[in-house]
Design a protein around this motif. Sequence first.
Motif, mmCIF file in Angstrom:
data_model
loop_
_atom_site.group_PDB
_atom_site.id
_atom_site.type_symbol
_atom_site.label_atom_id
_atom_site.label_comp_id
_atom_site.label_asym_id
_atom_site.label_seq_id
_atom_site.Cartn_x
_atom_site.Cartn_y
_atom_site.Cartn_z
ATOM 1 N N GLY A 175 0.808 -1.217 0.000
ATOM 2 C CA GLY A 175 0.000 0.000 0.000
ATOM 3 C C GLY A 175 0.842 1.267 0.000
ATOM 4 N N SER A 176 2.166 1.134 0.152
ATOM 5 C CA SER A 176 3.045 2.315 0.101
ATOM 6 C C SER A 176 3.687 2.397 -1.280
ATOM 7 N N ILE A 177 3.800 3.605 -1.796
ATOM 8 C CA ILE A 177 4.516 3.771 -3.061
ATOM 9 C C ILE A 177 5.492 4.941 -2.930
ATOM 10 N N PRO A 178 6.526 4.975 -3.770
ATOM 11 C CA PRO A 178 7.463 6.097 -3.692
ATOM 12 C C PRO A 178 6.769 7.404 -4.082
ATOM 13 N N GLN A 179 7.405 8.517 -3.737
ATOM 14 C CA GLN A 179 6.933 9.824 -4.191
ATOM 15 C C GLN A 179 7.088 9.898 -5.717
ATOM 16 N N PRO A 180 6.220 10.680 -6.380
ATOM 17 C CA PRO A 180 6.351 10.807 -7.845
ATOM 18 C C PRO A 180 7.766 11.203 -8.271
ATOM 19 N N ALA A 181 8.396 12.125 -7.516
ATOM 20 C CA ALA A 181 9.748 12.563 -7.907
ATOM 21 C C ALA A 181 10.744 11.408 -7.792
ATOM 22 N N GLU A 182 10.522 10.512 -6.814
ATOM 23 C CA GLU A 182 11.434 9.365 -6.664
ATOM 24 C C GLU A 182 11.264 8.388 -7.832
ATOM 25 N N ILE A 183 10.008 8.201 -8.246
ATOM 26 C CA ILE A 183 9.770 7.307 -9.399
ATOM 27 C C ILE A 183 10.371 7.927 -10.662
ATOM 28 N N ALA A 184 10.165 9.243 -10.843
ATOM 29 C CA ALA A 184 10.715 9.913 -12.031
ATOM 30 C C ALA A 184 12.234 9.795 -12.046
ATOM 31 N N ALA A 185 12.865 9.995 -10.878
ATOM 32 C CA ALA A 185 14.330 9.915 -10.821
ATOM 33 C C ALA A 185 14.798 8.500 -11.144
ATOM 34 N N MET A 186 14.089 7.508 -10.606
ATOM 35 C CA MET A 186 14.502 6.118 -10.853
ATOM 36 C C MET A 186 14.311 5.739 -12.321
ATOM 37 N N HIS A 187 13.167 6.121 -12.894
ATOM 38 C CA HIS A 187 12.945 5.764 -14.304
ATOM 39 C C HIS A 187 13.946 6.496 -15.204
ATOM 40 N N GLY A 188 14.268 7.739 -14.849
ATOM 41 C CA GLY A 188 15.285 8.470 -15.617
ATOM 42 C C GLY A 188 16.636 7.768 -15.537
ATOM 43 N N ALA A 189 16.974 7.283 -14.344
ATOM 44 C CA ALA A 189 18.262 6.594 -14.166
ATOM 45 C C ALA A 189 18.269 5.263 -14.927
ATOM 46 N N ILE A 190 17.139 4.567 -14.907
ATOM 47 C CA ILE A 190 17.052 3.295 -15.657
ATOM 48 C C ILE A 190 17.207 3.581 -17.150
ATOM 49 N N ARG A 191 16.532 4.627 -17.629
ATOM 50 C CA ARG A 191 16.631 4.963 -19.069
ATOM 51 C C ARG A 191 18.080 5.292 -19.430
ATOM 52 N N GLN A 192 18.740 6.055 -18.569
ATOM 53 C CA GLN A 192 20.120 6.435 -18.873
ATOM 54 C C GLN A 192 21.033 5.210 -18.872
ATOM 55 N N THR A 193 20.797 4.306 -17.941
ATOM 56 C CA THR A 193 21.597 3.074 -17.887
ATOM 57 C C THR A 193 21.399 2.262 -19.177
ATOM 58 N N LEU A 194 20.143 2.211 -19.638
ATOM 59 C CA LEU A 194 19.868 1.480 -20.885
ATOM 60 C C LEU A 194 20.541 2.164 -22.076
ATOM 61 N N ARG A 195 20.529 3.510 -22.085
ATOM 62 C CA ARG A 195 21.184 4.243 -23.183
ATOM 63 C C ARG A 195 22.679 3.932 -23.214
ATOM 64 N N ASN A 196 23.284 3.925 -22.015
ATOM 65 C CA ASN A 196 24.726 3.674 -21.964
ATOM 66 C C ASN A 196 25.052 2.281 -22.494
ATOM 67 N N ARG A 197 24.160 1.327 -22.232
ATOM 68 C CA ARG A 197 24.422 -0.058 -22.652
ATOM 69 C C ARG A 197 23.988 -0.294 -24.106
ATOM 70 N N LEU A 198 22.838 0.290 -24.491
ATOM 71 C CA LEU A 198 22.218 -0.127 -25.751
ATOM 72 C C LEU A 198 22.119 0.965 -26.810
ATOM 73 N N GLY A 199 22.481 2.186 -26.463
ATOM 74 C CA GLY A 199 22.359 3.282 -27.427
ATOM 75 C C GLY A 199 20.905 3.563 -27.761
ATOM 76 N N GLN A 200 20.651 3.817 -29.026
ATOM 77 C CA GLN A 200 19.319 4.261 -29.467
ATOM 78 C C GLN A 200 18.215 3.238 -29.150
ATOM 79 N N GLN A 201 18.569 1.960 -29.087
ATOM 80 C CA GLN A 201 17.557 0.925 -28.775
ATOM 81 C C GLN A 201 16.870 1.203 -27.435
ATOM 82 N N ALA A 202 17.586 1.896 -26.551
ATOM 83 C CA ALA A 202 17.032 2.184 -25.224
ATOM 84 C C ALA A 202 15.764 3.016 -25.300
ATOM 85 N N GLU A 203 15.636 3.816 -26.342
ATOM 86 C CA GLU A 203 14.479 4.716 -26.433
ATOM 87 C C GLU A 203 13.185 3.960 -26.691
#
Length: 257
Positions: A175-203
Motif C-alpha cells: 500500500g506504500s509507493i514512492p513519491q512521484p519525484a522518486e519514481i521519475a528519478a529512478m525511471h530516468g536513471a534506468i533509461r540512462q543506464t539502458l542508453r549507456n548499454r544499448l544506445g538508441q535501442q534504449a528509447e
Amino acid sequence: MTETVKRPYVVGNWKMHGLLSSLPSILDIDRAAACYAGVDVALALPFTLINPAAITVEHATIGGQNCHAAHEGAFTGDISGRMLMDCGARFVLLGHSERRLGCGEDSATVRAKMRATLDDGLAAILCVGESAEQRDAGLAVTSVQEQLLASLPEDLTPADTITIAYEPIWAIGSGSIPQPAEIAAMHGAIRQTLRNRLGQQAETIRLLYGGSVHDGNAEALLSIADVDGLLVGNASLDPRRFRAVVRAAQQASLQPS
Ligand code: PGA
C-alpha cells in the motif's frame, strides 16, 4: 537523444492465484483490452492457466511469471521458455523480487533466463527494485542500476523485445509507493543506464512502474515522466479494478505530452 512515443503497457501479475474457474475474469479483462485499444494489455498467469487463457482471449497477451534458463533437460518441476511459447505465452516476467528473494535467484541466473527466453522468441519483462534498507541508505538508484546491468544479457539485439519493470520491494503488496519525484528519478536513471548499454535501442524500451498500483493511483502514476505503463499485482485479480487501470492508461495516452 530523441524520445520515442510508446503505447502504454499494462500488465497484470496474477502470481499464484487463479483456477480454471477464473476464466470469466480473464475474459472480462480481454474485453477491457478490446475496449481500450490504445493500450497493450497483458496478463502474467500461473502455468496452469496459460494455455486455457491463450486459446480464449483475443486482445490481451498472455505470459508466464518465470521459466528455466535451459530449453529442456533433467530439471524436475521446472518449465522452459520454449514450453511457455508452445502453450501460447508470448512473454515472461523474469527477476521478480518474490523469485529473487523467495527462490534465491541472483542476477546472473536472471540474465541466463533472459537470454534463453529471448532466444525462444518470447518477450521478457525484467523486474528490478531496491529494498527498504537500500532506499533508507540512499542507495536506491545505484542498487537498481547495478541489478539492471547484471540482469541484462550482454548481447541484446534489436530483435530482442524487452520491458523493464521498476518494482521497489517495499512497495509490493504494502500500500506504500514512492513519491512521484522518486519514481521519475529512478525511471530516468534506468533509461540512462539502458542508453549507456544499448544506445538508441534504449528509447524503444518501455519502463513500467509496479508495487501497490490500483485503480485509485494509476492515473497519477502514468503522468510521471518515463512511466510507460504499470505492472499490477493484487488489483489485477479484480477485473473491474484492472479495467479502470487500463482506462487510465488509455486516457494518459491521449493527453498531449
Ligand atoms: P502488488 O504487486 O500490485 O500487489 O503490489 C505487484 C507485483 O508484485 O508485481
